[in-house]
Write a protein that holds these residues in place. Structure first.
Motif, PDB file in Angstrom:
ATOM      1  N   SER A  47       0.824  -1.203   0.000  1.00  0.00           N
ATOM      2  CA  SER A  47       0.000   0.000   0.000  1.00  0.00           C
ATOM      3  C   SER A  47       0.862   1.257   0.000  1.00  0.00           C
ATOM      4  O   SER A  47       0.594   2.212  -0.738  1.00  0.00           O
ATOM      5  CB  SER A  47      -0.917  -0.012   1.218  1.00  0.00           C
ATOM      6  OG  SER A  47      -1.654   1.176   1.295  1.00  0.00           O
ATOM      7  N   ALA A  74       2.337   1.811  -3.470  1.00  0.00           N
ATOM      8  CA  ALA A  74       1.338   2.339  -4.397  1.00  0.00           C
ATOM      9  C   ALA A  74       1.124   3.833  -4.145  1.00  0.00           C
ATOM     10  O   ALA A  74       1.109   4.628  -5.096  1.00  0.00           O
ATOM     11  CB  ALA A  74       0.029   1.575  -4.262  1.00  0.00           C
ATOM     12  N   GLU A  75       0.995   4.208  -2.893  1.00  0.00           N
ATOM     13  CA  GLU A  75       0.803   5.622  -2.551  1.00  0.00           C
ATOM     14  C   GLU A  75       2.009   6.454  -2.963  1.00  0.00           C
ATOM     15  O   GLU A  75       1.856   7.574  -3.451  1.00  0.00           O
ATOM     16  CB  GLU A  75       0.556   5.769  -1.055  1.00  0.00           C
ATOM     17  CG  GLU A  75      -0.815   5.323  -0.618  1.00  0.00           C
ATOM     18  CD  GLU A  75      -1.029   5.447   0.875  1.00  0.00           C
ATOM     19  OE1 GLU A  75      -0.254   6.157   1.566  1.00  0.00           O
ATOM     20  OE2 GLU A  75      -1.976   4.804   1.374  1.00  0.00           O
ATOM     21  N   ARG A  79      -0.653   6.206  -6.777  1.00  0.00           N
ATOM     22  CA  ARG A  79      -1.708   5.303  -7.231  1.00  0.00           C
ATOM     23  C   ARG A  79      -2.576   4.915  -6.057  1.00  0.00           C
ATOM     24  O   ARG A  79      -2.106   4.821  -4.932  1.00  0.00           O
ATOM     25  CB  ARG A  79      -1.110   4.011  -7.822  1.00  0.00           C
ATOM     26  CG  ARG A  79      -0.473   4.195  -9.165  1.00  0.00           C
ATOM     27  CD  ARG A  79       0.004   2.863  -9.742  1.00  0.00           C
ATOM     28  NE  ARG A  79       1.280   2.468  -9.145  1.00  0.00           N
ATOM     29  CZ  ARG A  79       1.461   1.449  -8.320  1.00  0.00           C
ATOM     30  NH1 ARG A  79       0.468   0.668  -7.981  1.00  0.00           N
ATOM     31  NH2 ARG A  79       2.651   1.183  -7.829  1.00  0.00           N
ATOM     32  N   LYS A  80      -3.831   4.653  -6.342  1.00  0.00           N
ATOM     33  CA  LYS A  80      -4.736   4.124  -5.330  1.00  0.00           C
ATOM     34  C   LYS A  80      -4.948   2.632  -5.540  1.00  0.00           C
ATOM     35  O   LYS A  80      -5.602   1.988  -4.733  1.00  0.00           O
ATOM     36  CB  LYS A  80      -6.075   4.855  -5.373  1.00  0.00           C
ATOM     37  CG  LYS A  80      -5.978   6.285  -4.886  1.00  0.00           C
ATOM     38  CD  LYS A  80      -7.325   6.904  -4.754  1.00  0.00           C
ATOM     39  CE  LYS A  80      -7.169   8.305  -4.185  1.00  0.00           C
ATOM     40  NZ  LYS A  80      -8.398   8.762  -3.580  1.00  0.00           N
ATOM     41  N   THR A  81      -4.397   2.121  -6.617  1.00  0.00           N
ATOM     42  CA  THR A  81      -4.536   0.706  -6.938  1.00  0.00           C
ATOM     43  C   THR A  81      -3.238  -0.017  -6.601  1.00  0.00           C
ATOM     44  O   THR A  81      -2.172   0.322  -7.122  1.00  0.00           O
ATOM     45  CB  THR A  81      -4.848   0.522  -8.442  1.00  0.00           C
ATOM     46  OG1 THR A  81      -6.027   1.263  -8.749  1.00  0.00           O
ATOM     47  CG2 THR A  81      -5.049  -0.948  -8.773  1.00  0.00           C
ATOM     48  N   VAL A  82      -3.330  -0.999  -5.734  1.00  0.00           N
ATOM     49  CA  VAL A  82      -2.166  -1.822  -5.398  1.00  0.00           C
ATOM     50  C   VAL A  82      -2.012  -2.869  -6.484  1.00  0.00           C
ATOM     51  O   VAL A  82      -2.967  -3.533  -6.862  1.00  0.00           O
ATOM     52  CB  VAL A  82      -2.356  -2.489  -4.014  1.00  0.00           C
ATOM     53  CG1 VAL A  82      -1.174  -3.376  -3.688  1.00  0.00           C
ATOM     54  CG2 VAL A  82      -2.539  -1.428  -2.939  1.00  0.00           C
ATOM     55  N   GLN A  83      -0.796  -2.961  -7.011  1.00  0.00           N
ATOM     56  CA  GLN A  83      -0.526  -3.871  -8.132  1.00  0.00           C
ATOM     57  C   GLN A  83       0.533  -4.892  -7.729  1.00  0.00           C
ATOM     58  O   GLN A  83       1.257  -4.703  -6.740  1.00  0.00           O
ATOM     59  CB  GLN A  83      -0.055  -3.062  -9.339  1.00  0.00           C
ATOM     60  CG  GLN A  83      -1.091  -2.054  -9.791  1.00  0.00           C
ATOM     61  CD  GLN A  83      -0.600  -1.168 -10.924  1.00  0.00           C
ATOM     62  OE1 GLN A  83       0.570  -1.197 -11.296  1.00  0.00           O
ATOM     63  NE2 GLN A  83      -1.504  -0.384 -11.460  1.00  0.00           N
ATOM     64  N   ASP A  90       3.952  -3.934  -6.554  1.00  0.00           N
ATOM     65  CA  ASP A  90       4.099  -3.332  -5.230  1.00  0.00           C
ATOM     66  C   ASP A  90       4.553  -4.348  -4.182  1.00  0.00           C
ATOM     67  O   ASP A  90       4.938  -3.975  -3.084  1.00  0.00           O
ATOM     68  CB  ASP A  90       2.792  -2.672  -4.788  1.00  0.00           C
ATOM     69  CG  ASP A  90       2.426  -1.524  -5.700  1.00  0.00           C
ATOM     70  OD1 ASP A  90       3.324  -0.723  -6.044  1.00  0.00           O
ATOM     71  OD2 ASP A  90       1.245  -1.416  -6.083  1.00  0.00           O
TER      72      ASP A  90
END
Length: 55
Positions: free
Chosen positions: A39, A42-43, A47-51, A54
């Protein structure tokens, strides 16, 4: 905190091994730490989407 792992799935995966009762709590803590780190990455990349990257 809620359980992040499914005990029966862990037991099934480790079918030939005995699993100590406190193992699940330790595993849950490790998973929570992994998710927190993902998380934050991502931040940090706005990004708000964890990929998968990450992890």
């Amino acid at each position: 905190m809620s359980d992040l792992i499914v005990k029966s799935a862990v037991k099934e995966y480790l079918e030939d091994e005995n699993v100590a009762a406190d193992f699940y709590e330790a595993l849950d803590e490790e998973v929570a730490e992994l998710l927190d780190d993902a998380s934050r990455r991502a931040e940090a990349n706005d990004r708000k989407t964890v990929q998968p990257r990450d992890l």
